[in-house]
Scaffold this motif. Structure first.
Motif, PDB file in Angstrom:
ATOM      1  N   VAL A   1      17.333  11.206  -1.292  1.00  0.00           N
ATOM      2  CA  VAL A   1      17.030  12.477  -0.632  1.00  0.00           C
ATOM      3  C   VAL A   1      16.909  12.200   0.865  1.00  0.00           C
ATOM      4  O   VAL A   1      16.166  11.304   1.273  1.00  0.00           O
ATOM      5  CB  VAL A   1      15.731  13.092  -1.177  1.00  0.00           C
ATOM      6  CG1 VAL A   1      15.394  14.382  -0.432  1.00  0.00           C
ATOM      7  CG2 VAL A   1      15.856  13.367  -2.674  1.00  0.00           C
ATOM      8  N   ASN A   2      17.620  12.959   1.680  1.00  0.00           N
ATOM      9  CA  ASN A   2      17.678  12.718   3.118  1.00  0.00           C
ATOM     10  C   ASN A   2      16.689  13.604   3.868  1.00  0.00           C
ATOM     11  O   ASN A   2      16.465  14.762   3.504  1.00  0.00           O
ATOM     12  CB  ASN A   2      19.097  12.968   3.630  1.00  0.00           C
ATOM     13  CG  ASN A   2      20.129  12.158   2.871  1.00  0.00           C
ATOM     14  OD1 ASN A   2      19.923  10.977   2.586  1.00  0.00           O
ATOM     15  ND2 ASN A   2      21.233  12.785   2.506  1.00  0.00           N
TER      16      ASN A   2
ATOM     17  N   GLN B   1      16.694   8.083   4.677  1.00  0.00           N
ATOM     18  CA  GLN B   1      17.013   8.274   3.273  1.00  0.00           C
ATOM     19  C   GLN B   1      15.919   7.612   2.430  1.00  0.00           C
ATOM     20  O   GLN B   1      15.451   6.517   2.761  1.00  0.00           O
ATOM     21  CB  GLN B   1      18.366   7.641   2.926  1.00  0.00           C
ATOM     22  CG  GLN B   1      19.546   8.265   3.634  1.00  0.00           C
ATOM     23  CD  GLN B   1      20.852   7.606   3.257  1.00  0.00           C
ATOM     24  OE1 GLN B   1      20.924   6.391   3.073  1.00  0.00           O
ATOM     25  NE2 GLN B   1      21.914   8.400   3.133  1.00  0.00           N
ATOM     26  N   ASN B   2      15.497   8.292   1.375  1.00  0.00           N
ATOM     27  CA  ASN B   2      14.478   7.732   0.482  1.00  0.00           C
ATOM     28  C   ASN B   2      13.266   7.261   1.295  1.00  0.00           C
ATOM     29  O   ASN B   2      12.868   6.094   1.238  1.00  0.00           O
ATOM     30  CB  ASN B   2      15.062   6.575  -0.335  1.00  0.00           C
ATOM     31  CG  ASN B   2      14.119   6.080  -1.402  1.00  0.00           C
ATOM     32  OD1 ASN B   2      13.139   6.728  -1.742  1.00  0.00           O
ATOM     33  ND2 ASN B   2      14.411   4.898  -1.921  1.00  0.00           N
ATOM     34  N   SER B   3      12.676   8.190   2.043  1.00  0.00           N
ATOM     35  CA  SER B   3      11.601   7.840   2.979  1.00  0.00           C
ATOM     36  C   SER B   3      10.210   8.028   2.389  1.00  0.00           C
ATOM     37  O   SER B   3       9.240   8.186   3.119  1.00  0.00           O
ATOM     38  CB  SER B   3      11.744   8.699   4.237  1.00  0.00           C
ATOM     39  OG  SER B   3      11.784  10.081   3.911  1.00  0.00           O
ATOM     40  N   PHE B   4      10.084   7.993   1.087  1.00  0.00           N
ATOM     41  CA  PHE B   4       8.804   8.177   0.410  1.00  0.00           C
ATOM     42  C   PHE B   4       7.771   7.163   0.888  1.00  0.00           C
ATOM     43  O   PHE B   4       6.614   7.500   1.132  1.00  0.00           O
ATOM     44  CB  PHE B   4       9.010   8.054  -1.101  1.00  0.00           C
ATOM     45  CG  PHE B   4       7.821   8.433  -1.927  1.00  0.00           C
ATOM     46  CD1 PHE B   4       7.711   9.715  -2.463  1.00  0.00           C
ATOM     47  CD2 PHE B   4       6.814   7.517  -2.205  1.00  0.00           C
ATOM     48  CE1 PHE B   4       6.620  10.069  -3.245  1.00  0.00           C
ATOM     49  CE2 PHE B   4       5.720   7.864  -2.977  1.00  0.00           C
ATOM     50  CZ  PHE B   4       5.621   9.143  -3.495  1.00  0.00           C
ATOM     51  N   ASP B   5       8.181   5.891   1.024  1.00  0.00           N
ATOM     52  CA  ASP B   5       7.247   4.844   1.437  1.00  0.00           C
ATOM     53  C   ASP B   5       6.836   4.983   2.896  1.00  0.00           C
ATOM     54  O   ASP B   5       5.871   4.348   3.328  1.00  0.00           O
ATOM     55  CB  ASP B   5       7.849   3.457   1.188  1.00  0.00           C
ATOM     56  CG  ASP B   5       9.189   3.287   1.883  1.00  0.00           C
ATOM     57  OD1 ASP B   5      10.058   4.166   1.719  1.00  0.00           O
ATOM     58  OD2 ASP B   5       9.377   2.285   2.591  1.00  0.00           O
TER      59      ASP B   5
ATOM     60  N   ASP C   1       0.819  -1.214   0.000  1.00  0.00           N
ATOM     61  CA  ASP C   1       0.000   0.000   0.000  1.00  0.00           C
ATOM     62  C   ASP C   1       0.856   1.269   0.000  1.00  0.00           C
ATOM     63  O   ASP C   1       0.499   2.262  -0.619  1.00  0.00           O
ATOM     64  CB  ASP C   1      -0.940   0.006   1.209  1.00  0.00           C
ATOM     65  CG  ASP C   1      -1.934  -1.148   1.153  1.00  0.00           C
ATOM     66  OD1 ASP C   1      -2.398  -1.464   0.039  1.00  0.00           O
ATOM     67  OD2 ASP C   1      -2.231  -1.739   2.198  1.00  0.00           O
ATOM     68  N   PHE C   2       1.949   1.262   0.726  1.00  0.00           N
ATOM     69  CA  PHE C   2       2.844   2.414   0.797  1.00  0.00           C
ATOM     70  C   PHE C   2       4.187   1.996   0.215  1.00  0.00           C
ATOM     71  O   PHE C   2       4.949   1.273   0.845  1.00  0.00           O
ATOM     72  CB  PHE C   2       2.990   2.899   2.243  1.00  0.00           C
ATOM     73  CG  PHE C   2       1.675   3.182   2.905  1.00  0.00           C
ATOM     74  CD1 PHE C   2       0.936   4.298   2.557  1.00  0.00           C
ATOM     75  CD2 PHE C   2       1.163   2.321   3.863  1.00  0.00           C
ATOM     76  CE1 PHE C   2      -0.277   4.567   3.155  1.00  0.00           C
ATOM     77  CE2 PHE C   2      -0.053   2.574   4.471  1.00  0.00           C
ATOM     78  CZ  PHE C   2      -0.779   3.697   4.106  1.00  0.00           C
ATOM     79  N   SER C   3       4.456   2.444  -0.988  1.00  0.00           N
ATOM     80  CA  SER C   3       5.637   1.975  -1.710  1.00  0.00           C
ATOM     81  C   SER C   3       6.555   3.133  -2.063  1.00  0.00           C
ATOM     82  O   SER C   3       6.206   4.305  -1.928  1.00  0.00           O
ATOM     83  CB  SER C   3       5.209   1.246  -2.996  1.00  0.00           C
ATOM     84  OG  SER C   3       4.496   2.121  -3.849  1.00  0.00           O
ATOM     85  N   SER C   4       7.734   2.792  -2.522  1.00  0.00           N
ATOM     86  CA  SER C   4       8.710   3.773  -2.986  1.00  0.00           C
ATOM     87  C   SER C   4       8.254   4.347  -4.327  1.00  0.00           C
ATOM     88  O   SER C   4       7.353   3.799  -4.978  1.00  0.00           O
ATOM     89  CB  SER C   4      10.078   3.114  -3.124  1.00  0.00           C
ATOM     90  OG  SER C   4      10.534   2.623  -1.873  1.00  0.00           O
TER      91      SER C   4
END
Length: 252
Positions: free
Chosen positions: A127-128, A98-102, A15-18
């Motif tokens: 992106v941090n 880092q890369n916390s989109f998900d 449901d919550f992905s990169s």
């Protein structure tokens, strides 16, 4: 154990992905790895730390039909505290990601550059993001008062990114075109949110006020966003928002 807990997890995304969907993680055939250590210093005082690592492969092939093999690794760490007093509960947490989109946070990844323009081989950089929050509330049976405060900061990328990358499928190129991130133009956000809860038997009435301020990147005279080569906002303008929430509950 009663005093120390250690939790390890190997997970996938759904449901919550990169950015690009869950397949960017599954393409690497490596799960999202996490470990958490919790220590009960006393019966009412818990502290803990977590660490995580994930590896993504944004593309299986390039725009020119060559096999894409450049992946992106990113790490996450946080610390948290839960303090139970007689009349008050205090919770707080700090996160570096880092890369916390998900994780529904500001952040993602960017194309750092192209190593072979003919084959369209690309390198990536995360992106941090830093985020911290604290929540304090009373534990009365009839009335409860609480206060939440949170802050998040866009730290940009550790490595400079290419501002112009040619893509045969899109003639428009810019620093944002090759950025796969949430809140790209946001420098920081903070929120202050007080709340009040009234309990009467199985009935509950609650009210909360959210005051949120987000600092968005300004635009220069030539129309460019004020971002440096690491996608860090160099000049911003705060925008505020006020929201009032009312809720009623009936427990059965």
């Amino acid at each position: 154990g009663e005093s120390v807990n250690l939790v390890a997890a190997a997970a996938t995304q759904r449901d919550f992905s990169s950015p690009g969907g869950y397949r960017t993680l599954s393409n690497t055939v490596m799960p999202d790895l996490h470990a958490r250590l919790e220590i009960n210093i006393t019966r009412n005082f818990l502290v803990g730390v977590t660490a995580g690592y994930k590896k993504m492969l944004p593309r299986l092939k390039t725009s020119t039909d060559y096999k894409a093999e450049n992946s992106l690794g990113s790490a996450t760490a946080n610390a948290f505290v839960n303090l139970e007093l007689k009349k008050v509960r205090v919770k707080m947490q700090g996160i570096y990601a880092q890369n916390s989109f998900d994780g529904l946070m500001i952040g993602g990844y960017a194309v750092k550059g192209i190593t072979d323009s003919l084959k369209d081989f690309r390198e990536y950089t995360p992106v941090n993001t830093f985020s911290a929050w604290i929540d304090i509330h009373t534990k009365g049976k009839k009335f409860q008062v609480g206060l939440f405060g949170g802050y998040t900061q866009n730290l940009g990328t550790a490595e400079a990114v290419s501002t112009v990358i040619f893509d045969p499928q899109n003639t428009a190129s810019s620093v944002l075109y090759n950025l796969y991130s949430r809140g790209t133009t946001i420098d920081n956000v903070y929120r202050i949110s007080p709340r009040l809860i009234f309990n009467s038997g199985k009935f509950r009435c609650a009210a909360e006020v959210e005051y949120t301020v987000a600092a968005y990147a300004e635009t220069s005279d030539n129309g460019n966003l004020q971002l440096d080569e690491n996608l860090k906002v160099t000049s911003s303008q705060p925008v505020s928002n006020l929201r009032v929430l009312l809720a009623t509950y009936y427990f059965f």
